[in-house]
Write a protein that holds these residues in place. Sequence first.
Motif, PDB file in Angstrom:
ATOM      1  N   GLU A   1      30.536   3.631 -17.854  1.00 12.08           N
ATOM      2  CA  GLU A   1      30.209   2.834 -19.696  1.00 12.08           C
ATOM      3  C   GLU A   1      29.947   4.161 -19.959  1.00 12.08           C
ATOM      4  N   ARG A   2      29.265   4.049 -21.236  1.00 14.66           N
ATOM      5  CA  ARG A   2      28.819   4.768 -21.833  1.00 14.66           C
ATOM      6  C   ARG A   2      27.702   4.354 -23.476  1.00 14.66           C
ATOM      7  N   LEU A   3      26.538   4.562 -22.445  1.00 13.25           N
ATOM      8  CA  LEU A   3      25.023   3.831 -23.159  1.00 13.25           C
ATOM      9  C   LEU A   3      25.102   4.903 -24.833  1.00 13.25           C
ATOM     10  N   GLN A   4      24.946   3.712 -25.635  1.00 15.91           N
ATOM     11  CA  GLN A   4      24.401   4.513 -26.508  1.00 15.91           C
ATOM     12  C   GLN A   4      22.513   4.220 -26.451  1.00 15.91           C
ATOM     13  N   GLU A   5      21.901   5.171 -27.071  1.00 17.35           N
ATOM     14  CA  GLU A   5      20.045   4.878 -26.888  1.00 17.35           C
ATOM     15  C   GLU A   5      20.385   3.846 -28.164  1.00 17.35           C
ATOM     16  N   ARG A   6      19.547   3.131 -28.439  1.00 14.38           N
ATOM     17  CA  ARG A   6      18.708   2.076 -29.118  1.00 14.38           C
ATOM     18  C   ARG A   6      18.256   3.233 -30.649  1.00 14.38           C
ATOM     19  N   ASP A   7      19.438   3.090 -31.861  1.00 14.77           N
ATOM     20  CA  ASP A   7      18.941   2.938 -32.779  1.00 14.77           C
ATOM     21  C   ASP A   7      18.953   4.457 -33.256  1.00 14.77           C
ATOM     22  N   THR A   8      19.884   5.310 -32.102  1.00 12.25           N
ATOM     23  CA  THR A   8      20.537   6.350 -32.677  1.00 12.25           C
ATOM     24  C   THR A   8      22.114   7.226 -32.460  1.00 12.25           C
ATOM     25  N   ASP A   9      22.254   8.265 -32.927  1.00 11.55           N
ATOM     26  CA  ASP A   9      23.469   9.111 -31.823  1.00 11.55           C
ATOM     27  C   ASP A   9      23.073   9.587 -30.640  1.00 11.55           C
ATOM     28  N   ARG A  10      22.568   9.567 -29.807  1.00  8.22           N
ATOM     29  CA  ARG A  10      22.202   9.795 -28.425  1.00  8.22           C
ATOM     30  C   ARG A  10      23.371   8.908 -27.870  1.00  8.22           C
ATOM     31  N   TYR A  11      24.217   9.216 -27.014  1.00 11.24           N
ATOM     32  CA  TYR A  11      25.014   8.541 -26.162  1.00 11.24           C
ATOM     33  C   TYR A  11      25.211   8.990 -24.255  1.00 11.24           C
TER      34      TYR A  11
ATOM     35  N   ASP B   1      26.398   8.942 -20.029  1.00 14.25           N
ATOM     36  CA  ASP B   1      27.639   8.218 -19.425  1.00 14.25           C
ATOM     37  C   ASP B   1      26.202   7.847 -18.535  1.00 14.25           C
ATOM     38  N   ARG B   2      27.493   6.679 -17.556  1.00 19.15           N
ATOM     39  CA  ARG B   2      26.358   6.589 -16.977  1.00 19.15           C
ATOM     40  C   ARG B   2      27.879   6.200 -16.046  1.00 19.15           C
ATOM     41  N   VAL B   3      27.313   6.182 -14.482  1.00 14.60           N
ATOM     42  CA  VAL B   3      28.575   6.104 -14.025  1.00 14.60           C
ATOM     43  C   VAL B   3      27.921   5.361 -11.908  1.00 14.60           C
ATOM     44  N   THR B   4      28.386   4.188 -12.304  1.00 15.70           N
ATOM     45  CA  THR B   4      27.637   3.167 -11.644  1.00 15.70           C
ATOM     46  C   THR B   4      28.778   3.615  -9.883  1.00 15.70           C
ATOM     47  N   LEU B   5      28.004   4.367  -9.085  1.00 12.91           N
ATOM     48  CA  LEU B   5      29.163   4.638  -7.741  1.00 12.91           C
ATOM     49  C   LEU B   5      28.470   3.227  -6.768  1.00 12.91           C
ATOM     50  N   VAL B   6      29.375   3.106  -5.812  1.00  9.05           N
ATOM     51  CA  VAL B   6      29.114   1.220  -4.951  1.00  9.05           C
ATOM     52  C   VAL B   6      29.456   1.907  -3.163  1.00  9.05           C
ATOM     53  N   PHE B   7      29.312   1.839  -2.823  1.00 11.33           N
ATOM     54  CA  PHE B   7      29.110   2.171  -1.297  1.00 11.33           C
ATOM     55  C   PHE B   7      28.507   0.842  -0.395  1.00 11.33           C
ATOM     56  N   ARG B   8      29.305   1.033   0.496  1.00  8.87           N
ATOM     57  CA  ARG B   8      29.068   0.271   1.105  1.00  8.87           C
ATOM     58  C   ARG B   8      28.453   0.584   2.666  1.00  8.87           C
ATOM     59  N   ARG B   9      27.693   0.281   3.444  1.00  7.13           N
ATOM     60  CA  ARG B   9      27.559   0.244   4.686  1.00  7.13           C
ATOM     61  C   ARG B   9      27.651  -0.467   5.991  1.00  7.13           C
ATOM     62  N   VAL B  10      27.822  -0.012   6.812  1.00  5.16           N
ATOM     63  CA  VAL B  10      27.757  -0.499   7.862  1.00  5.16           C
ATOM     64  C   VAL B  10      26.497  -0.704   8.211  1.00  5.16           C
ATOM     65  N   ILE B  11      25.359  -1.743   8.919  1.00  2.00           N
ATOM     66  CA  ILE B  11      24.665  -1.454  10.428  1.00  2.00           C
ATOM     67  C   ILE B  11      24.440  -2.152  11.482  1.00  2.00           C
ATOM     68  N   PRO B  12      24.481  -1.842  12.655  1.00  5.31           N
ATOM     69  CA  PRO B  12      24.763  -2.248  13.607  1.00  5.31           C
ATOM     70  C   PRO B  12      23.176  -2.839  13.785  1.00  5.31           C
ATOM     71  N   ILE B  13      23.327  -4.547  14.728  1.00  7.73           N
ATOM     72  CA  ILE B  13      22.078  -5.077  15.025  1.00  7.73           C
ATOM     73  C   ILE B  13      22.041  -5.161  16.470  1.00  7.73           C
ATOM     74  N   GLU B  14      20.599  -4.375  16.689  1.00  8.65           N
ATOM     75  CA  GLU B  14      20.660  -4.417  18.027  1.00  8.65           C
ATOM     76  C   GLU B  14      20.575  -5.816  19.434  1.00  8.65           C
ATOM     77  N   CYS B  15      19.502  -6.338  18.333  1.00 12.44           N
ATOM     78  CA  CYS B  15      19.258  -8.228  18.996  1.00 12.44           C
ATOM     79  C   CYS B  15      19.145  -8.822  18.213  1.00 12.44           C
ATOM     80  N   GLN B  16      20.323 -10.024  18.936  1.00 13.16           N
ATOM     81  CA  GLN B  16      20.531 -11.517  18.238  1.00 13.16           C
ATOM     82  C   GLN B  16      19.523 -12.008  18.394  1.00 13.16           C
ATOM     83  N   VAL B  17      19.016 -12.797  16.741  1.00 11.79           N
ATOM     84  CA  VAL B  17      17.770 -13.718  16.852  1.00 11.79           C
ATOM     85  C   VAL B  17      18.508 -15.373  17.040  1.00 11.79           C
TER      86      VAL B  17
END
Length: 131
Positions: A103-113, A115-131
């Motif tokens: 995304e390219r974000l503009q600061e409110r009421d300015t000419d300032r921009y 860039d925001r890159v959202t990086l999505v990662f997924r982690r696998v988490i082992p469960i030791e004991c079942q509830v």
Amino acid sequence: MNEKTKNFMRKQIESLVNGLKNFGLPVFEDEIAEDEETTLATYNCFVFETGEFRATNSDRNVTQDIYVYYYSENRDDVDEQTIDIISIVSSIKGINFVNTIKERLQERDTDRYVDRVTLVFRRVIPIECQV
């Protein structure tokens, strides 16, 4: 209960933060606090947060998304930096790259921009004991 899992999760986040710090930019968890924001001359930093837990096909694992927000101001190498971020974070055991949102974000009421890159990662988490 689940002490091994909790330790594994902490190590993953520690590795994530250390990997991002290699870029020489500040790293924030969840958000940039207002007092920290005033110390930034430009928006060149990282913010990360963890998402909800999700069930998997296995009773022994859950997944959790990790969001890394890369803020970049006045830089021409956003895509190149993004590739490096993907490489570093994906090298952490149990963390996989999912996608990016740019995304390219503009600061409110300015000419300032910013860039925001959202990086999505997924982690696998082992469960030791079942509830």
